[in-house]
Design an enzyme around this catalytic site. Structure first.
Site, mmCIF file in Angstrom:
data_model
loop_
_atom_site.group_PDB
_atom_site.id
_atom_site.type_symbol
_atom_site.label_atom_id
_atom_site.label_comp_id
_atom_site.label_asym_id
_atom_site.label_seq_id
_atom_site.Cartn_x
_atom_site.Cartn_y
_atom_site.Cartn_z
ATOM 1 N N HIS A 264 -3.896 8.204 -2.252
ATOM 2 C CA HIS A 264 -4.703 7.307 -1.624
ATOM 3 C C HIS A 264 -5.731 6.818 -2.581
ATOM 4 O O HIS A 264 -6.037 5.601 -2.390
ATOM 5 C CB HIS A 264 -5.579 8.491 -0.706
ATOM 6 N N GLU A 265 -6.393 7.671 -3.474
ATOM 7 C CA GLU A 265 -7.655 7.136 -4.306
ATOM 8 C C GLU A 265 -6.759 5.990 -5.142
ATOM 9 O O GLU A 265 -7.426 4.640 -5.310
ATOM 10 C CB GLU A 265 -8.350 8.065 -4.984
ATOM 11 N N HIS A 268 -6.958 2.642 -3.545
ATOM 12 C CA HIS A 268 -8.237 1.882 -3.509
ATOM 13 C C HIS A 268 -8.274 1.409 -4.860
ATOM 14 O O HIS A 268 -8.870 0.275 -5.106
ATOM 15 C CB HIS A 268 -9.271 3.007 -3.222
ATOM 16 N N GLU A 294 -9.450 0.270 3.116
ATOM 17 C CA GLU A 294 -8.887 1.447 3.448
ATOM 18 C C GLU A 294 -7.132 1.210 3.528
ATOM 19 O O GLU A 294 -6.488 2.055 3.584
ATOM 20 C CB GLU A 294 -9.396 1.934 4.584
#
Ligand code: ZN
Length: 501
Positions: A264-265, A268, A294
């Site tokens: 997830h990170e 980003h 996001e």
């Protein structure tokens, strides 16, 4: 373009102050000893004041006005005009708020956080209620100063996180999405459930770290321009496009915590590392909005990182790191486990199907609280009723209900919708990427992410802050934000997983 050049130089300096603040913030969460908290708070306050004064001061105003007249004859799509639009937006936002209100808000947020931490520990909503009341009142005042049209106060708050986005637009998209999601949750609840116990075996932290770093690099994170560290709450922060930091946390008996959190990170981080090199140190090397940000994390975490293709390639690699725990696990078992759907009361633990329902609940309650339609004292009851309606469950207490999130204690009303908008956009962008580059899926089945990353680089990352989120979606997808792609993605994937018709 003398003023324009001088403005860019000044903004670069202000950016350096802000980046230094970000370094201090990263250090606070990753390495700072607890004893450093008081001095660190003062360092934040001093640097924050310097950055704010430099940005809102007369010198910046004069340069901005001068640059705007110099650029008036240029095409609206020129980099100069697009840069000035970004600067004008944030300059107006920063200078519309009276200093007294900014100070009152900062104070209320700092106190609010402390009060909330204690209230959550003891699950005592009454202890938090007066603080929430005050933060709502200050946020209403903030919205009045920022300005809004058509009597929709929420627009002003939403706009801080998702520039240009309107409440009515969010309502439209959520309205399309809600019935499909609620129905899918009910169908899944009635189907035979998935066993995810393989993910709860013994996974030593150092092996998790080695595997997470391996995956992050495979996905395209550039370790020569970033790092991954351990922190209590996972996050991504950037000190410029060439130094992007991500963090993760480990749970010895829950593999997805670190692994899916890292992916997830990384989503980003790929956005931040992917801004155009020629925009470095300028206002264009920024995200279009939090929803777009996001969309990148969700696309990599869910659409890629929770796909069968992904684990067909990377489960054998995981087995090298977790010999004992994964020895007897096949791809199908792992793929099913990592996609288990289970309505839970906690948003941050929610799966792909239920997640957006948590957001809709918060969006609806926020609007009602801000308009005064919902009294603060009635929030727990309203929260629980909505949980029952959307997910068919109720929290055991307010700590697992309306006190669970940090956002309201920090005065962040209008933030939640960006999570859901990002989730929807992840599927919409992925659909478009597949139409533009039909070879992407064959590549993914070989564990190669090059074409997908390139497509995202060209269409989403490199444009940076040139376009408002809605403009970007329209340019890239040729249509406004919609929930169709996401619903059909969920239907296809979870219909197959749960044997639905
Ligand atoms: Zn995120």
């Amino acid at each position: 373009m003398e003023n324009y050049q001088k403005l860019l130089a000044r903004l670069a300096e202000i950016g350096h102050v802000s980046s230094s603040l970000a370094v201090l913030g990263w250090d606070q969460q990753c390495y700072m000893p607890t004893g450093g908290a008081r001095e660190r708070a003062e360092q934040f306050a001093t640097l924050g004041k310097i950055a704010h004064e430099m940005f809102t001061g007369d010198e910046t105003r004069a340069l901005l006005e001068g640059a705007e007249s110099e650029a008036a004859g240029l095409a609206p799509e020129s980099d100069e005009r697009l840069t000035l639009r970004v600067v004008r937006r944030s300059f107006d936002q920063s200078s519309k708020l009276p200093t007294k209100l900014v100070q009152d808000l900062a104070k209320a947020e700092a106190i609010g956080h402390e009060v909330w931490v204690k209230a959550r520990e003891t699950s005592n909503f009454k202890a938090f209620a007066p603080t929430l009341e005050q933060l709502l009142d200050l946020s209403r005042q903030k919205a009045e100063h920022l300005g809004y049209e058509g009597g929709v106060l929420y627009d002003a708050l939403l706009d801080q996180f998702e520039p240009g986005m309107k409440t009515a637009e969010v309502e439209r998209v959520f309205g399309e999405l809600r019935p499909g999601l609620v129905g899918l949750v009910q169908e899944i609840a009635a189907a035979p459930q998935i066993d995810d116990s393989v993910l709860k075996r013994d996974y030593p932290e150092e092996n998790q770290k080695a595997f997470a770093d391996f995956l992050v690099a495979k996905l395209g994170f550039d370790f020569s321009r970033g790092r991954q560290d351990k922190a209590v709450h996972p996050f991504c922060t950037s000190f410029g496009r060439d130094d992007v930091r991500i963090t993760t946390r480990y749970d010895k008996n829950w593999l997805p915590c670190a692994i899916m959190g890292s992916i997830h990170e990384t989503g980003h981080a790929l956005y931040e590392q992917g801004f155009d090199a020629k925009d470095a140190d300028t206002p264009l090397a920024n995200a279009a909005g939090l929803g777009v940000h996001e969309s990148q994390s969700r696309l990599w975490e869910n659409i890629i990182g929770r796909s069968r293709n992904f684990w067909a390639v990377y489960l054998p690699e995981a087995k090298k790191h977790f010999k004992a725990s994964l020895k007897d696990v096949d791809v199908e078992t792992f793929y099913r486990a990592i996609n288990k759907v289970e309505p839970s009361t906690i948003r941050v633990e929610a799966d792909e199907v239920t997640y957006n329902l948590h957001i809709m609940l918060r969006f609806e309650l926020e609007k009602q609280m801000l308009s005064g339609q919902l009294a603060v004292k009635d929030v727990p009851e309203a929260w629980n009723a909505k949980m029952q309606e959307y997910l068919g469950i109720q929290p055991s207490d307010d700590a697992h209900g309306c006190l669970q999130d940090v956002h309201w204690s920090g005065g962040m009303f209008g933030y939640f919708p960006t999570y859901a908008l990002g989730t929807l956009l992840s599927a919409q962008l992925y659909d478009k990427a597949l139409r533009d580059e039909p070879g992407i899926e064959a590549e993914l089945s070989r564990g190669d992410f090059g074409s997908l990353l390139n497509w995202l680089r060209e269409n989403v990352h490199k444009p940076g802050a040139r376009y408002l989120p809605a403009e970007l979606v329209e340019r890239v997808c040729g249509e406004p934000a919609q929930s169709r792609s996401y619903l059909s993605y969920l239907r296809g994937k979870f219909g197959q997983l749960y044997g639905l018709n």
